[in-house]
Design a protein around this motif. Structure first.
Motif, PDB file in Angstrom:
ATOM      1  N   GLN A   8       0.800  -1.222   0.000  1.00 27.26           N
ATOM      2  CA  GLN A   8       0.000   0.000   0.000  1.00 27.26           C
ATOM      3  C   GLN A   8       0.836   1.277   0.000  1.00 27.26           C
ATOM      4  O   GLN A   8       0.380   2.307  -0.440  1.00 27.26           O
ATOM      5  N   GLY A   9       2.058   1.220   0.474  1.00 30.44           N
ATOM      6  CA  GLY A   9       2.914   2.397   0.514  1.00 30.44           C
ATOM      7  C   GLY A   9       3.676   2.649  -0.774  1.00 30.44           C
ATOM      8  O   GLY A   9       4.431   3.611  -0.867  1.00 30.44           O
ATOM      9  N   LEU A  10       3.471   1.775  -1.783  1.00 31.13           N
ATOM     10  CA  LEU A  10       4.170   1.927  -3.052  1.00 31.13           C
ATOM     11  C   LEU A  10       3.200   2.276  -4.171  1.00 31.13           C
ATOM     12  O   LEU A  10       2.084   1.761  -4.227  1.00 31.13           O
ATOM     13  N   CYS A  11       3.660   3.114  -5.069  1.00 35.75           N
ATOM     14  CA  CYS A  11       2.873   3.467  -6.247  1.00 35.75           C
ATOM     15  C   CYS A  11       2.758   2.223  -7.135  1.00 35.75           C
ATOM     16  O   CYS A  11       3.768   1.578  -7.426  1.00 35.75           O
ATOM     17  N   ARG A  35      -3.976  18.478  -2.876  1.00 40.91           N
ATOM     18  CA  ARG A  35      -3.514  19.764  -3.424  1.00 40.91           C
ATOM     19  C   ARG A  35      -3.083  19.680  -4.889  1.00 40.91           C
ATOM     20  O   ARG A  35      -2.450  20.600  -5.391  1.00 40.91           O
ATOM     21  N   VAL A  36      -3.388  18.587  -5.570  1.00 49.39           N
ATOM     22  CA  VAL A  36      -3.003  18.451  -6.984  1.00 49.39           C
ATOM     23  C   VAL A  36      -4.232  18.190  -7.842  1.00 49.39           C
ATOM     24  O   VAL A  36      -5.271  17.764  -7.340  1.00 49.39           O
ATOM     25  N   SER A  37      -4.077  18.431  -9.124  1.00 48.44           N
ATOM     26  CA  SER A  37      -5.136  18.107 -10.082  1.00 48.44           C
ATOM     27  C   SER A  37      -4.873  16.711 -10.628  1.00 48.44           C
ATOM     28  O   SER A  37      -3.739  16.389 -10.986  1.00 48.44           O
ATOM     29  N   PHE A  38      -5.908  15.925 -10.707  1.00 50.96           N
ATOM     30  CA  PHE A  38      -5.803  14.570 -11.231  1.00 50.96           C
ATOM     31  C   PHE A  38      -6.269  14.551 -12.682  1.00 50.96           C
ATOM     32  O   PHE A  38      -7.148  15.320 -13.069  1.00 50.96           O
ATOM     33  N   PRO A  39      -5.693  13.659 -13.479  1.00 49.87           N
ATOM     34  CA  PRO A  39      -6.169  13.517 -14.861  1.00 49.87           C
ATOM     35  C   PRO A  39      -7.584  12.931 -14.852  1.00 49.87           C
ATOM     36  O   PRO A  39      -8.053  12.440 -13.812  1.00 49.87           O
ATOM     37  N   PRO A  40      -8.269  12.972 -15.994  1.00 50.37           N
ATOM     38  CA  PRO A  40      -9.620  12.403 -16.065  1.00 50.37           C
ATOM     39  C   PRO A  40      -9.653  10.941 -15.605  1.00 50.37           C
ATOM     40  O   PRO A  40      -8.668  10.211 -15.733  1.00 50.37           O
ATOM     41  N   LYS A  41     -10.790  10.539 -15.104  1.00 46.54           N
ATOM     42  CA  LYS A  41     -10.966   9.192 -14.557  1.00 46.54           C
ATOM     43  C   LYS A  41     -10.607   8.102 -15.564  1.00 46.54           C
ATOM     44  O   LYS A  41      -9.979   7.114 -15.211  1.00 46.54           O
ATOM     45  N   ASP A  42     -10.974   8.283 -16.825  1.00 47.94           N
ATOM     46  CA  ASP A  42     -10.673   7.245 -17.825  1.00 47.94           C
ATOM     47  C   ASP A  42      -9.167   7.098 -18.036  1.00 47.94           C
ATOM     48  O   ASP A  42      -8.678   5.996 -18.281  1.00 47.94           O
ATOM     49  N   VAL A  43      -8.419   8.178 -17.896  1.00 49.84           N
ATOM     50  CA  VAL A  43      -6.956   8.105 -18.011  1.00 49.84           C
ATOM     51  C   VAL A  43      -6.385   7.330 -16.830  1.00 49.84           C
ATOM     52  O   VAL A  43      -5.530   6.470 -16.991  1.00 49.84           O
ATOM     53  N   LEU A  44      -6.875   7.627 -15.637  1.00 48.57           N
ATOM     54  CA  LEU A  44      -6.414   6.904 -14.446  1.00 48.57           C
ATOM     55  C   LEU A  44      -6.738   5.423 -14.542  1.00 48.57           C
ATOM     56  O   LEU A  44      -5.899   4.579 -14.260  1.00 48.57           O
ATOM     57  N   GLN A  45      -7.968   5.110 -14.937  1.00 51.70           N
ATOM     58  CA  GLN A  45      -8.364   3.710 -15.038  1.00 51.70           C
ATOM     59  C   GLN A  45      -7.561   2.974 -16.091  1.00 51.70           C
ATOM     60  O   GLN A  45      -7.217   1.810 -15.919  1.00 51.70           O
ATOM     61  N   GLY A  46      -7.203   3.638 -17.191  1.00 52.24           N
ATOM     62  CA  GLY A  46      -6.409   3.017 -18.234  1.00 52.24           C
ATOM     63  C   GLY A  46      -4.972   2.762 -17.807  1.00 52.24           C
ATOM     64  O   GLY A  46      -4.331   1.829 -18.277  1.00 52.24           O
ATOM     65  N   ALA A  47      -4.469   3.584 -16.900  1.00 49.95           N
ATOM     66  CA  ALA A  47      -3.076   3.463 -16.452  1.00 49.95           C
ATOM     67  C   ALA A  47      -2.911   2.505 -15.285  1.00 49.95           C
ATOM     68  O   ALA A  47      -1.844   1.924 -15.098  1.00 49.95           O
ATOM     69  N   MET A  48      -3.949   2.350 -14.496  1.00 44.30           N
ATOM     70  CA  MET A  48      -3.853   1.598 -13.250  1.00 44.30           C
ATOM     71  C   MET A  48      -3.925   0.097 -13.441  1.00 44.30           C
ATOM     72  O   MET A  48      -4.828  -0.400 -14.100  1.00 44.30           O
ATOM     73  N   PRO A  49      -2.983  -0.607 -12.831  1.00 48.65           N
ATOM     74  CA  PRO A  49      -3.138  -2.060 -12.743  1.00 48.65           C
ATOM     75  C   PRO A  49      -4.225  -2.348 -11.702  1.00 48.65           C
ATOM     76  O   PRO A  49      -4.693  -1.433 -11.033  1.00 48.65           O
ATOM     77  N   SER A  53      -3.912   0.688  -4.228  1.00 50.33           N
ATOM     78  CA  SER A  53      -2.945   1.557  -3.569  1.00 50.33           C
ATOM     79  C   SER A  53      -2.839   2.868  -4.340  1.00 50.33           C
ATOM     80  O   SER A  53      -3.196   2.960  -5.506  1.00 50.33           O
ATOM     81  N   CYS A  54      -2.352   3.890  -3.690  1.00 47.01           N
ATOM     82  CA  CYS A  54      -2.285   5.229  -4.260  1.00 47.01           C
ATOM     83  C   CYS A  54      -1.156   5.381  -5.262  1.00 47.01           C
ATOM     84  O   CYS A  54      -0.066   4.863  -5.068  1.00 47.01           O
ATOM     85  N   ILE A  55      -1.425   6.146  -6.310  1.00 46.77           N
ATOM     86  CA  ILE A  55      -0.399   6.530  -7.269  1.00 46.77           C
ATOM     87  C   ILE A  55       0.413   7.645  -6.622  1.00 46.77           C
ATOM     88  O   ILE A  55      -0.123   8.468  -5.887  1.00 46.77           O
ATOM     89  N   CYS A  56       1.698   7.710  -6.931  1.00 51.10           N
ATOM     90  CA  CYS A  56       2.541   8.773  -6.363  1.00 51.10           C
ATOM     91  C   CYS A  56       2.348  10.085  -7.130  1.00 51.10           C
ATOM     92  O   CYS A  56       1.808  10.115  -8.232  1.00 51.10           O
ATOM     93  N   GLU A  57       2.817  11.159  -6.529  1.00 55.95           N
ATOM     94  CA  GLU A  57       2.667  12.481  -7.129  1.00 55.95           C
ATOM     95  C   GLU A  57       3.394  12.585  -8.472  1.00 55.95           C
ATOM     96  O   GLU A  57       2.900  13.194  -9.421  1.00 55.95           O
ATOM     97  N   THR A  58       4.554  11.974  -8.588  1.00 53.36           N
ATOM     98  CA  THR A  58       5.308  12.016  -9.839  1.00 53.36           C
ATOM     99  C   THR A  58       4.531  11.348 -10.966  1.00 53.36           C
ATOM    100  O   THR A  58       4.470  11.877 -12.084  1.00 53.36           O
ATOM    101  N   ARG A  73      -1.710   5.833 -23.726  1.00 49.34           N
ATOM    102  CA  ARG A  73      -0.949   4.651 -23.349  1.00 49.34           C
ATOM    103  C   ARG A  73      -1.452   3.436 -24.117  1.00 49.34           C
ATOM    104  O   ARG A  73      -2.634   3.296 -24.368  1.00 49.34           O
ATOM    105  N   ILE A  74      -0.542   2.535 -24.410  1.00 55.24           N
ATOM    106  CA  ILE A  74      -0.902   1.276 -25.065  1.00 55.24           C
ATOM    107  C   ILE A  74      -0.940   0.185 -24.007  1.00 55.24           C
ATOM    108  O   ILE A  74      -0.020   0.054 -23.216  1.00 55.24           O
ATOM    109  N   GLY A  75      -2.007  -0.600 -24.031  1.00 53.79           N
ATOM    110  CA  GLY A  75      -2.103  -1.749 -23.160  1.00 53.79           C
ATOM    111  C   GLY A  75      -2.286  -1.394 -21.794  1.00 53.79           C
ATOM    112  O   GLY A  75      -2.257  -1.660 -20.781  1.00 53.79           O
TER     113      GLY A  75
END
Length: 75
Positions: A8-11, A35-49, A53-58, A73-75
């Motif tokens: 859980q502590g790792l991106c 305190r940050v802006s997140f990309p659209p939900k579909d972008v997050l869902q496409g990137a997330m395995p 656990s939380c994605i890091c700020e970077t 992103r592909i795949g």
């Protein structure tokens, strides 16, 4: 079949520390993610395995840049 062990502590994208205040025992209002802006939900869902656990700020910054540049992103 091997089960993926989620730390859980790792991106889940880069496997570096995600600096989640809640995971560290703090309050959500002290976390960088409020305190940050997140990309659209579909972008997050496409990137997330498959992970909760939380994605890091970077990685959030990189995903936001991909949106600005129109990179998909592909795949």
């Amino acid at each position: 079949m091997n089960k993926l062990v989620v730390e859980q502590g790792l991106c889940p994208l880069c496997q570096r520390g995600n600096a989640c205040a809640v995971e560290s025992g703090g309050a959500i209002d002290t976390c960088w993610c409020t305190r940050v802006s997140f990309p659209p939900k579909d972008v997050l869902q496409g990137a997330m395995p498959s992970s909760n656990s939380c994605i890091c700020e970077t990685c959030i910054e990189k995903l936001n840049q991909e949106v600005i540049l129109g990179i998909k992103r592909i795949g």
